[in-house]
Enzyme design. Structure first.
Site, PDB file in Angstrom:
ATOM      1  N   SER A  31       0.832  -1.214   0.000  1.00  0.00           N
ATOM      2  CA  SER A  31       0.000   0.000   0.000  1.00  0.00           C
ATOM      3  C   SER A  31       0.856   1.249   0.000  1.00  0.00           C
ATOM      4  O   SER A  31       0.369   2.325  -0.340  1.00  0.00           O
ATOM      5  CB  SER A  31      -0.838   0.082   1.278  1.00  0.00           C
ATOM      6  OG  SER A  31      -1.552  -1.073   1.501  1.00  0.00           O
TER       7      SER A  31
ATOM      8  N   HIS B 202      -1.129  -2.546  -7.208  1.00  0.00           N
ATOM      9  CA  HIS B 202      -1.869  -2.210  -5.990  1.00  0.00           C
ATOM     10  C   HIS B 202      -3.374  -2.344  -6.204  1.00  0.00           C
ATOM     11  O   HIS B 202      -3.995  -1.551  -6.908  1.00  0.00           O
ATOM     12  CB  HIS B 202      -1.499  -0.776  -5.573  1.00  0.00           C
ATOM     13  CG  HIS B 202      -2.157  -0.346  -4.316  1.00  0.00           C
ATOM     14  ND1 HIS B 202      -2.555   0.947  -4.088  1.00  0.00           N
ATOM     15  CD2 HIS B 202      -2.506  -1.032  -3.210  1.00  0.00           C
ATOM     16  CE1 HIS B 202      -3.118   1.032  -2.898  1.00  0.00           C
ATOM     17  NE2 HIS B 202      -3.106  -0.161  -2.354  1.00  0.00           N
TER      18      HIS B 202
ATOM     19  N   GLU C 210      -3.578   0.199  -9.283  1.00  0.00           N
ATOM     20  CA  GLU C 210      -2.527   1.180  -9.522  1.00  0.00           C
ATOM     21  C   GLU C 210      -1.296   0.371  -9.885  1.00  0.00           C
ATOM     22  O   GLU C 210      -0.934  -0.547  -9.142  1.00  0.00           O
ATOM     23  CB  GLU C 210      -2.273   1.874  -8.189  1.00  0.00           C
ATOM     24  CG  GLU C 210      -2.242   3.340  -8.202  1.00  0.00           C
ATOM     25  CD  GLU C 210      -2.088   3.890  -6.771  1.00  0.00           C
ATOM     26  OE1 GLU C 210      -1.713   5.033  -6.657  1.00  0.00           O
ATOM     27  OE2 GLU C 210      -2.322   3.176  -5.782  1.00  0.00           O
TER      28      GLU C 210
ATOM     29  N   ASN D 277      -3.340   6.258  -2.235  1.00  0.00           N
ATOM     30  CA  ASN D 277      -3.258   6.236  -0.774  1.00  0.00           C
ATOM     31  C   ASN D 277      -2.678   7.522  -0.214  1.00  0.00           C
ATOM     32  O   ASN D 277      -3.021   7.946   0.882  1.00  0.00           O
ATOM     33  CB  ASN D 277      -2.429   5.041  -0.296  1.00  0.00           C
ATOM     34  CG  ASN D 277      -3.297   3.799  -0.206  1.00  0.00           C
ATOM     35  OD1 ASN D 277      -4.518   3.892  -0.290  1.00  0.00           O
ATOM     36  ND2 ASN D 277      -2.690   2.652  -0.043  1.00  0.00           N
TER      37      ASN D 277
HETATM   38  P1  NAD Z   1      -3.154  -9.592   6.158  1.00  0.00           P
HETATM   39  O1  NAD Z   1      -2.489  -9.397   7.459  1.00  0.00           O
HETATM   40  O2  NAD Z   1      -4.619  -9.834   6.129  1.00  0.00           O
HETATM   41  O3  NAD Z   1      -2.451 -10.808   5.385  1.00  0.00           O
HETATM   42  C1  NAD Z   1      -1.078 -11.026   5.273  1.00  0.00           C
HETATM   43  C2  NAD Z   1      -0.860 -12.519   5.125  1.00  0.00           C
HETATM   44  O4  NAD Z   1       0.498 -12.749   4.766  1.00  0.00           O
HETATM   45  C3  NAD Z   1      -1.102 -13.300   6.428  1.00  0.00           C
HETATM   46  O5  NAD Z   1      -2.025 -14.345   6.176  1.00  0.00           O
HETATM   47  C4  NAD Z   1       0.270 -13.856   6.777  1.00  0.00           C
HETATM   48  O6  NAD Z   1       0.204 -15.133   7.384  1.00  0.00           O
HETATM   49  C5  NAD Z   1       0.921 -13.928   5.416  1.00  0.00           C
HETATM   50  N1  NAD Z   1       2.383 -13.966   5.415  1.00  0.00           N
HETATM   51  C6  NAD Z   1       3.237 -13.257   6.194  1.00  0.00           C
HETATM   52  N2  NAD Z   1       4.515 -13.576   5.847  1.00  0.00           N
HETATM   53  C7  NAD Z   1       4.444 -14.471   4.833  1.00  0.00           C
HETATM   54  C8  NAD Z   1       5.415 -15.167   4.058  1.00  0.00           C
HETATM   55  N3  NAD Z   1       6.707 -14.986   4.261  1.00  0.00           N
HETATM   56  N4  NAD Z   1       4.974 -16.016   3.120  1.00  0.00           N
HETATM   57  C9  NAD Z   1       3.661 -16.203   2.912  1.00  0.00           C
HETATM   58  N5  NAD Z   1       2.700 -15.584   3.626  1.00  0.00           N
HETATM   59  C10 NAD Z   1       3.096 -14.724   4.566  1.00  0.00           C
HETATM   60  O7  NAD Z   1      -2.773  -8.326   5.293  1.00  0.00           O
HETATM   61  P2  NAD Z   1      -3.554  -7.685   4.062  1.00  0.00           P
HETATM   62  O8  NAD Z   1      -4.495  -6.671   4.560  1.00  0.00           O
HETATM   63  O9  NAD Z   1      -4.044  -8.746   3.165  1.00  0.00           O
HETATM   64  O10 NAD Z   1      -2.376  -6.883   3.354  1.00  0.00           O
HETATM   65  C11 NAD Z   1      -1.404  -7.512   2.561  1.00  0.00           C
HETATM   66  C12 NAD Z   1      -0.672  -6.475   1.747  1.00  0.00           C
HETATM   67  O11 NAD Z   1      -1.617  -5.774   0.931  1.00  0.00           O
HETATM   68  C13 NAD Z   1       0.019  -5.415   2.579  1.00  0.00           C
HETATM   69  O12 NAD Z   1       1.199  -5.030   1.921  1.00  0.00           O
HETATM   70  C14 NAD Z   1      -0.988  -4.274   2.602  1.00  0.00           C
HETATM   71  O13 NAD Z   1      -0.382  -3.027   2.826  1.00  0.00           O
HETATM   72  C15 NAD Z   1      -1.537  -4.383   1.211  1.00  0.00           C
HETATM   73  N6  NAD Z   1      -2.875  -3.810   1.017  1.00  0.00           N
HETATM   74  C16 NAD Z   1      -3.837  -3.931   1.996  1.00  0.00           C
HETATM   75  C17 NAD Z   1      -5.104  -3.391   1.765  1.00  0.00           C
HETATM   76  C18 NAD Z   1      -6.206  -3.523   2.799  1.00  0.00           C
HETATM   77  O14 NAD Z   1      -7.235  -2.837   2.685  1.00  0.00           O
HETATM   78  N7  NAD Z   1      -6.073  -4.387   3.779  1.00  0.00           N
HETATM   79  C19 NAD Z   1      -5.392  -2.736   0.557  1.00  0.00           C
HETATM   80  C20 NAD Z   1      -4.400  -2.668  -0.422  1.00  0.00           C
HETATM   81  C21 NAD Z   1      -3.144  -3.199  -0.179  1.00  0.00           C
END
Ligand code: NAD
Length: 714
Positions: free
Chosen positions: A431, A452, A464, A502
């Site tokens: 993000s 993104h 994005e 963002n």
């Molecule tokens: P989340 O915490 O729901 O999920 C992350 C997952 O990654 C977890 O299930 C964790 O077990 C797993 N993980 C951690 N280390 C790992 C590894 N080495 N190998 C495999 N899996 C691993 O997080 P999220 O909200 O899904 O966000 C994920 C990414 O997307 C982040 O970079 C976040 O900034 C980005 N993002 C989030 C949103 C949102 O609204 N939540 C929107 C856009 C982008």
């Protein structure tokens, strides 16, 4: 050059619509003039019995896509609009009144004015092709059908179905059109003309009897044909429209008014009332704004492309690392689009949850009749969960969606570089973290790119794409083509912390936090934003995103941009108190199923409450102008190439209200001078530099310019 070609063969005339030098056919002044001449010719020939039938056909894949939007956009007065609608109707009425068999042979998009022309024919047939789409989507442009659609459609398919199609601008397939009686037959695409001729011959020879009016079921007859039933129907339609549009879009409400006043009455009166209301709507700001958004959308469906790059080959397999909210959602979307996807996490529970969520989404698509259950079962099997990198070796594109931590992301990319194909693209769903910082430790940084997605992945239309200094042109085009193949609209932006959307959005969310810290109730802050037209308030949005995730991103932005992006302390406190938002069922709101009620615990976290009174107007300005200031900075730094990218990005990525045409179009209606004046006042009052207008805005004031350069700000 003419767009209409008439041939007559053994008493059957064939009229082909084929606008030269254009992929589509539209109804514009020129084609309508040609149509008038052809109808006059046919009238004469029908009287001498030289012509007994007319088949209207078109170039492949587009029957007629609608009236020419440029001409609608160019309308400057209500009377001009009424006149245009009346002339169009007169022409279609003369087609309707021809004393011969008339048939529209539909071979593609048959929308708006195109469907109104088909409705003026006595029969309609279409092909089985997926390109066949029928509908009256005028409300999406802030108007109602103006060539008789509000009159002829409900009379043909019934009041209930007609209302449904017109009010939602619903577009249906040939198969569905056959079911509701909008078309009379479906034929194979390759035999459309032959079968249409045979169909017409059968009518002429009396082998096909005139259509019988289908007998309505009792309940439908009650609703459509009794005054009491109709009152229920129209009230229900109005309440559905208000629920969906919150009253910001006048066109569907006006469509109800027209149909309510005219259904079952003399059609000529109906036509007159339709033109009158069309005239009112065509000159509204909402309509003009929605037309601008339509153009933006069309443009960004094609752009941007990278010069010198050829179309890449189709992606056959994907990998997704991280099965959280985003990774799970991305894997589901990929499988929905029939691409096999390997989904890796370090945690079994995360994988299980991701598969459950994905299967819920597939089930809901089946319930909504968007998918057959056999297809849903096949598609869900395309997601294969794993806790190792097995099966990643032949993936064409691998998307990382692990926690927002540069070290974890770097480690994942290092691992991927060891075990994936040398041609695979590595995309990060980060993000806020710069892509270059993930790429720089790899042997082939040119393969790394930001992709993104927005939450929820299956709903939000935007992605994005972030190119780092090292991302190759080939990687960019592969990623753009992939994103489009899974149905997303693409903007390409520069690699800076928070990228484009963002960065702008967090300025707004953060300002909401400061307003609440300053004593404003958060429910009111949400109300103010919704009253402006945002689909949800900033605080509700924080709950959706996850307060921990939001806080993390806000802190990264603060660390990169300094004090002007200082995070409001409210997020930190809520996170520490375990109020993580919707996923924990408790955040600013308590989430119970679809219901949410304000969580009183939040107010215990706010220590220094000044209870300073502030008007809604000032609160709204603080939130909106913070975004406008940040957007201007993004233009200044070249994060976005032009205002259009920001406007489409904010509409498609955050739900910024389309009827306002975009953040920067909205800013131009205020004018840079007033925005800067207010920002300076806010800076002085708060003593905080976050309100300081950026150079870009100051220069705009100096030059008396708007964001859309040519249009000088008032
Ligand atoms: P989340 O915490 O729901 O999920 C992350 C997952 O990654 C977890 O299930 C964790 O077990 C797993 N993980 C951690 N280390 C790992 C590894 N080495 N190998 C495999 N899996 C691993 O997080 P999220 O909200 O899904 O966000 C994920 C990414 O997307 C982040 O970079 C976040 O900034 C980005 N993002 C989030 C949103 C949102 O609204 N939540 C929107 C856009 C982008």
């Amino acid at each position: 050059m003419s767009s209409l070609n008439l041939k007559i063969d053994k008493e059957i005339a064939q009229l082909e619509f084929d606008q030269p030098d254009s992929k589509v056919n539209v109804l514009n002044t020129q084609t309508m003039r040609e149509l008038v001449n052809i109808i006059s010719e046919l009238k004469v020939k029908s009287q001498s019995r030289q012509v007994k039938a007319l088949i209207i056909t078109s170039k492949k894949d587009v029957f007629i896509a609608g009236a020419d939007i440029k001409e609608i956009e160019g309308i400057t007065s209500k009377n001009e609009a009424i006149e245009k609608a009346q002339i169009g109707k007169e022409i279609l009425n003369s087609l309707h009144d021809l004393d011969i068999i008339t048939l529209a042979a539909i071979n593609g998009a048959c929308l708006g004015g195109g469907l109104e022309l088909a409705l003026a024919c006595k029969y309609r047939v279409a092909t089985f092709s997926a390109q066949v789409k029928l509908g009256l989507p005028e409300v999406n442009l802030g108007i109602i059908p103006g060539f008789g659609g509000t009159q002829r459609l409900p009379r043909l398919i019934g009041l209930m179905r007609g209302l449904n199609m017109i009010l939602a601008g619903q577009i249906i397939s040939g198969k569905d059109a056959l079911k509701i009686g909008l078309v009379d037959r479906l034929f194979p695409e390759s035999r459309l003309m032959e079968e249409s001729v045979l169909f017409v011959r059968d009518i002429l020879d009396g082998r096909i009897k005139p259509k019988r009016i289908e007998k309505k079921r009792l309940f439908q007859a009650f609703l459509e044909d009794t005054p009491f039933g109709r009152a229920i129907l129209f009230n229900q339609a109005k309440s559905n429209v208000l629920k969906r549009t919150k009253g910001f879009y006048p066109a569907p409400l006006k469509a109800i008014e027209v149909i309510r006043r005219t259904y079952g009455r003399n059609i000529a009166t109906g036509f007159r009332i339709e033109s009158e209301i069309f005239g009112e709507l065509a000159v509204t700001e909402v309509s003009k704004n929605l037309i601008k958004v339509f153009y933006l959308n069309e443009e960004f469906k094609k752009l941007p492309w990278v010069a010198g790059q050829t179309t890449p080959r189709k992606v056959n397999k994907c990998g997704v690392v991280g099965a959280g909210i985003m990774g799970g959602g991305i894997a589901q979307l990929i499988a929905y689009n029939d691409i096999p996807v390997r989904l890796k996490d370090i945690n079994y529970d995360a994988l299980k949850k991701a598969l459950n969520t994905a299967s819920g989404l597939f089930e809901s698509a089946v319930e909504k009749k968007r998918l057959k259950s056999s297809d849903a079962e096949r598609k869900i099997c395309l997601i294969s969960p794993t806790i190792t990198y097995k099966g990643f070796g032949n993936a064409d594109i691998i998307i990382e969606a692990v926690a927002e931590d540069i070290n974890i992301k770097r480690r994942v990319f290092k691992e991927l570089e060891e075990m994936s194909s040398p041609n695979a693209v590595f995309a990060s769903n980060t993000s806020s973290l710069p892509i270059m910082e993930m790429a720089e430790t790899l042997r082939s940084p040119e393969r790394v790119i930001g992709l993104h997605f927005f939450n929820p992945v299956h709903k939000m239309p935007l992605v994005e794409i972030i190119k780092s200094q090292k991302t190759s042109g080939e990687t960019i085009v592969k990623t753009i083509a992939f994103a489009r193949s899974i149905g997303k609209l693409v903007i390409v932006v520069k690699d800076v912390p928070g990228f484009l959307i963002n960065r702008i959005l967090f300025a707004y969310l953060n300002e909401a936090g400061f307003l609440i810290e300053g004593g404003m109730r958060y429910e009111r802050v949400d109300d103010i934003a919704r009253t402006f037209g945002m689909p949800m308030g900033p605080v509700e949005l924080m709950d959706e995103v996850g307060i921990d995730v939001g806080y993390k991103v806000a802190k990264i932005l603060e660390s990169r941009y300094g004090r002007r992006m200082q995070t409001s302390s409210l997020l930190e406190k809520a996170g520490h108190a375990g109020l993580l938002g919707k996923k924990a069922k408790k955040g600013f709101y308590i989430h119970r199923g679809k219901k949410k009620i304000p969580n009183p615990d939040i107010y215990k976290l706010i220590e220094s409450r000044h209870y300073k009174t502030m008007s809604d107007e000032i609160a709204l300005k603080r939130m909106l102008y913070s975004m406008i200031n940040e957007a201007a900075r993004c233009l200044e730094e070249g994060v976005a190439d032009r205002p259009h990218t920001i406007d489409i990005g904010m509409i498609m990525g955050t739900g910024f209200p389309p009827f306002r045409a975009g953040l920067l179009r909205y800013a131009d209606t205020i004018g840079s001078k007033d925005i800067v004046k207010d920002l300076k006042n806010f800076e002085q009052e708060s003593g905080h530099e976050r309100f300081r207008p950026c150079d870009y805005l100051l220069k705009m004031v100096e030059r008396n310019e708007g964001f859309y350069n040519q249009e000088v700000a008032q």
